[in-house]
Design a protein around this motif. Structure first.
Motif, PDB file in Angstrom:
ATOM      1  N   SER A  30      90.412  39.157  98.775  1.00  0.00           N
ATOM      2  CA  SER A  30      90.399  39.049 100.234  1.00  0.00           C
ATOM      3  C   SER A  30      89.427  40.017 100.905  1.00  0.00           C
ATOM      4  O   SER A  30      89.098  39.839 102.068  1.00  0.00           O
ATOM      5  N   THR A  31      88.962  41.012 100.179  1.00  0.00           N
ATOM      6  CA  THR A  31      87.988  41.952 100.756  1.00  0.00           C
ATOM      7  C   THR A  31      86.548  41.517 100.494  1.00  0.00           C
ATOM      8  O   THR A  31      85.621  42.181 100.933  1.00  0.00           O
ATOM      9  N   GLY A  32      86.380  40.404  99.739  1.00  0.00           N
ATOM     10  CA  GLY A  32      85.033  39.911  99.452  1.00  0.00           C
ATOM     11  C   GLY A  32      84.424  40.482  98.196  1.00  0.00           C
ATOM     12  O   GLY A  32      83.212  40.431  98.016  1.00  0.00           O
ATOM     13  N   VAL A  33      85.258  41.001  97.302  1.00  0.00           N
ATOM     14  CA  VAL A  33      84.761  41.567  96.047  1.00  0.00           C
ATOM     15  C   VAL A  33      85.074  40.600  94.905  1.00  0.00           C
ATOM     16  O   VAL A  33      86.186  40.088  94.803  1.00  0.00           O
ATOM     17  N   ILE A  34      84.083  40.350  94.068  1.00  0.00           N
ATOM     18  CA  ILE A  34      84.265  39.478  92.907  1.00  0.00           C
ATOM     19  C   ILE A  34      85.087  40.251  91.876  1.00  0.00           C
ATOM     20  O   ILE A  34      84.644  41.278  91.363  1.00  0.00           O
ATOM     21  N   ARG A  35      86.283  39.767  91.576  1.00  0.00           N
ATOM     22  CA  ARG A  35      87.175  40.463  90.649  1.00  0.00           C
ATOM     23  C   ARG A  35      87.157  39.866  89.249  1.00  0.00           C
ATOM     24  O   ARG A  35      87.221  40.592  88.270  1.00  0.00           O
ATOM     25  N   TRP A  36      87.127  38.545  89.161  1.00  0.00           N
ATOM     26  CA  TRP A  36      87.155  37.891  87.854  1.00  0.00           C
ATOM     27  C   TRP A  36      85.969  36.947  87.751  1.00  0.00           C
ATOM     28  O   TRP A  36      85.631  36.240  88.694  1.00  0.00           O
ATOM     29  N   VAL A  37      85.335  36.953  86.608  1.00  0.00           N
ATOM     30  CA  VAL A  37      84.148  36.131  86.369  1.00  0.00           C
ATOM     31  C   VAL A  37      84.354  35.361  85.073  1.00  0.00           C
ATOM     32  O   VAL A  37      84.799  35.923  84.077  1.00  0.00           O
ATOM     33  N   CYS A  38      84.041  34.090  85.103  1.00  0.00           N
ATOM     34  CA  CYS A  38      84.155  33.280  83.888  1.00  0.00           C
ATOM     35  C   CYS A  38      82.975  32.321  83.807  1.00  0.00           C
ATOM     36  O   CYS A  38      82.761  31.536  84.727  1.00  0.00           O
TER      37      CYS A  38
END
Length: 133
Positions: A91-99
């Protein structure tokens, strides 16, 4: 006089065939453009449905952590071409998980507010968003 009539007749015949060739090229171009548009729309809609599926999984609490995210997303990225990666953005605009993460090592923990185009695609209405790139 015969030469003038023959020249004018040949000019009209030449113009007719040129016009027909132009019409044929135009029709073929329009057909190919229509086919490309149709193919692109099908491709886009299929990928949009994949994003919607992942979103439904999130809303149904089937994705609560990175492992569950990867478990849902990885088979989809392998089955459908065209995805470089699918990212979970908090919700803060940070990419947390990448696949898949190995193909995108510098993406995780990036703040989309630092990217000039990301703010245009981010939705302020939802607390968590999925974005494809």
């Amino acid at each position: 006089m015969v030469w003038i009539v023959l020249s004018i007749t040949l000019a009209f015949v030449w113009d007719f065939f040129e016009s027909q060739q132009t019409k044929d090229i135009t029709l073929k171009t329009e057909l190919v453009a229509s086919q490309i548009q149709s193919h692109f729309e099908e491709y886009f809609n299929a990928h949009l449905e994949i994003i919607k599926l992942i979103r439904r999984e999130w809303l149904n609490n089937k994705i609560r952590n990175a492992d569950e995210f990867i478990g849902v997303v990885l088979p989809l990225t392998k089955a459908f071409s065209g995805f470089q990666a699918l990212n979970f953005i908090d919700s803060t605009g940070v990419i947390r998980w990448v696949c898949p993460e190995e193909n995108n090592p510098n993406v995780k923990n990036r703040d989309l507010h630092d990217h000039p185009f990301a703010a245009e695609t981010r939705s302020e209405e939802h607390t968590s968003e999925l974005q494809s790139h």
